[in-house]
Structures are given as structure tokens and as C-alpha cells.
Design an enzyme around this catalytic site. Structure first.
Site, PDB file in Angstrom:
ATOM      1  N   ALA A  67       0.837  -1.211   0.000  1.00 14.31           N
ATOM      2  CA  ALA A  67       0.000   0.000   0.000  1.00 14.31           C
ATOM      3  C   ALA A  67       0.866   1.253   0.000  1.00 14.31           C
ATOM      4  O   ALA A  67       0.544   2.245  -0.660  1.00 14.31           O
ATOM      5  CB  ALA A  67      -0.932  -0.007   1.204  1.00 14.31           C
ATOM      6  N   ASP A  68       1.964   1.224   0.742  1.00 14.63           N
ATOM      7  CA  ASP A  68       2.874   2.364   0.758  1.00 14.63           C
ATOM      8  C   ASP A  68       3.443   2.627  -0.624  1.00 14.63           C
ATOM      9  O   ASP A  68       3.554   3.785  -1.061  1.00 14.63           O
ATOM     10  CB  ASP A  68       4.018   2.115   1.739  1.00 14.63           C
ATOM     11  CG  ASP A  68       3.555   2.094   3.187  1.00 14.63           C
ATOM     12  OD1 ASP A  68       2.782   2.991   3.572  1.00 14.63           O
ATOM     13  OD2 ASP A  68       3.971   1.192   3.922  1.00 14.63           O
ATOM     14  N   SER A  69       3.835   1.562  -1.323  1.00 15.46           N
ATOM     15  CA  SER A  69       4.435   1.715  -2.648  1.00 15.46           C
ATOM     16  C   SER A  69       3.435   2.268  -3.645  1.00 15.46           C
ATOM     17  O   SER A  69       3.764   3.156  -4.450  1.00 15.46           O
ATOM     18  CB  SER A  69       4.965   0.365  -3.130  1.00 15.46           C
ATOM     19  OG  SER A  69       5.906  -0.171  -2.233  1.00 15.46           O
TER      20      SER A  69
END
Length: 295
Positions: A67-69
Site C-alpha cells: 500500500a505504501d508503494s
């Protein structure tokens, strides 16, 4: 920023062309805005974990910052959009991005399916509800390969290759969704054929048949893969502290303005003074912020 008197109002007053990106777990407003948030929570809240894993197993989280990426890529796109807008209006703006949103977007039309059909996508492991065979299969030398048949022509080639051409004549074989209803039978046919061959033999045979297959690779395989090498996907960068190191290259190739990596990572705070000066802060203000522990 706001704690140290560097809020948007102050910065934009000094430099009205400023573009500021604010990335938080839940965004700048709403009932969860005050909560601490990480990519793991976004993977859970978005529906990703609910559809990942085996049907009879628990929801599964990714072993890396998925999700961060995705949020980072979405933020880069948002900032470029804001910069493009600045070219037209002459003014900057705030980019507000919640980590819970981009991963929900890439999960596809699940909200639409539920809204219009009441359909909730279940966990299916490596299988797909849209086509079959689609799975990972173990080879005779203990490796794994992934097979996909998203195109009807590819599905037919796979069945001919594994010695089951009669399945192509079945009425249900004519569409991916109905093939998926017979995944057990198709998996058995493909899995049995692959299990009697090494990874190299299976990949070579599929390639000759123009059927879609790929080895399941770990990072060691990735660094030796000839296609990744040809694309320079993992490139070598000289670092002043570590020397030559390998890392992912620029995400895409531009024919007229190709990108490149200038450094693997700048030392912490290396550009702070330059950036704050560009934002309009005076040397005395920067010195005061350092004295207060803000920098």
C-alpha cells in the site's frame, strides 16, 4: 511543519507557487484523520487482505509495503498534476493523499460489483474467477512456475501442449468464466504435465507453444534474469559511502528525455537549507529553527 510555524498558510504566503504533498494514513479530514496509520492498515481496510489467501485460510497481508508503494506512485502522479496546474494558474496547492485510497483504486471494480450486483469477491488463492487454468505449479526439480490463460487462444494452446486437446471442445471451455468453474480439472491436467518436467523444460515448451508462463523467482533469480538485464531494470549506482550497489532503475523509459539515477540516497538533511531557502525562509529563520530543534 505547523508545530514550528511552517504551516501551509505561511509557506504559501512566502511562495504562492509552492506545491505541498501531505501523505497520511487516512487523509487530512474525516473521523479517522487523527489516527496513526500505516500501509498494513490500508491493506486490511481496502479489501486487499480479504481477497488474498486460500479460500479456507485467513486474510493475508503482503510481506512488503504494498500500500505504501502504490501510494508513493499515486503521490508522484498527483504532484505532477499539481505542477501542471501551476503552469496554467501560476499558483501551487496542497496535495492530500490518504494511503487507504490508492490501493482501493487498483483493486478494481469491487465497489461497483457490490453496488450493482451485491457481489463480494471471495478469496481464491492463486486461482481466478475470470479464467482457468491460472495457478502456480511445481516442476520436477522442485521449482514453481505460474501459468495464465487470460486469452482464449492461449488457453487452447496450453491444453494442446499438455495433451488434453479434447477439453477445448467442451462447451464450457469457450469462455474464461466458465473455464474457471472447471478449475480442478484444468489444474490437474496442467499440473500433472508440469510436474513431470523441470522448470527449464516447462518454460521452454510453453515458449515454443506461444503459451504464457513464467518462473516463480526470488530476488536471486531476478538479478540473473536475462529480460530484466536487457531492460536494465536493476541497475548499478555508485554511492559515495557504499561504493557500487544495485537497485531498481527508473520505472519507465522515455525515448526523448530518459531518466537516470543520480544518487542512491542523499545523507539525511543534506538539502534542508537549500530547500528552505528556496521556500523563502531567511538564514536567520533557518538558524532559529535549528536552535529550536525543528531541523
Amino acid at each position: 511543519l505547523e508545530r514550528w510555524g511552517l504551516g501551509w498558510e505561511e509557506l504559501s504566503a512566502v511562495n504562492p507557487r509552492l506545491v505541498l504533498a501531505r501523505v497520511t494514513g487516512f487523509g487530512q479530514f474525516g473521523p479517522y484523520a487523527h489516527r496513526p496509520g500505516f500501509g498494513t492498515l490500508a491493506e486490511a481496510m481496502s479489501g486487499f487482505a480479504a481477497v488474498t489467501g486460500e479460500p479456507d485460510g485467513p486474510p493475508t497481508l503482503p510481506p512488503f509495503g504494498l500500500a505504501d508503494s502504490i501510494a508513493a506512485l499515486a503521490t508522484a502522479y498527483a504532484v505532477m498534476t499539481a505542477l501542471s496546474g501551476r503552469e496554467r494558474t501560476g499558483r501551487g496547492q496542497v496535495v492530500d493523499l490518504a494511503i487507504i485510497e490508492p490501493i482501493l483504486t487498483v483493486l478494481g471494480p469491487q465497489p461497483l460489483w457490490y453496488d450493482q450486483l451485491g457481489y463480494v469477491q471471495p478469496r481464491t488463492g492463486n486461482r481466478s474467477r475470470n479464467n482457468a487454468p491460472r495457478n502456480t505449479y511445481r516442476t520436477s526439480d522442485g521449482h514453481w512456475v505460474a501459468v495464465s490463460t487470460s486469452a482464449q487462444s492461449v488457453a487452447e494452446r496450453v491444453m494442446r501442449l499438455v495433451g488434453r486437446p479434447e477439453l477445448i471442445e467442451e462447451p464450457w471451455f469457450a469462455a474464461g468464466t466458465t473455464r474457471a468453474e472447471h478449475a480442478d480439472e484444468l489444474d490437474e491436467a496442467v499440473g500433472h504435465w508440469i510436474a513431470r518436467r523441470t522448470r527449464e523444460e516447462a518454460v521452454s515448451a510453453f515458449e515454443k507453444a506461444e503459451a504464457a508462463i513464467a518462473p516463480v523467482q526470488d530476488v536471486r533469480d531476478v538479478l540473473e534474469d536475462p529480460q530484466y538485464r536487457a531492460l536494465d531494470t536493476v541497475t548499478e549506482v555508485d554511492d559515495p559511502e557504499l561504493g557500487p550497489l544495485r537497485m531498481q532503475n527508473v520505472l519507465f523509459r522515455l525515448s526523448e528525455t530518459p531518466g537516470s539515477i543520480r544518487w542512491a540516497g542523499r545523507p539525511h538533511g543534506a538539502d534542508t537549507e537549500e530547500i528552505l531557502t528556496e521556500l523563502g525562509l531567511s538564514p536567520s529563520r533557518i538558524a532559529a529553527l535549528r536552535a529550536e530543534g525543528a531541523l
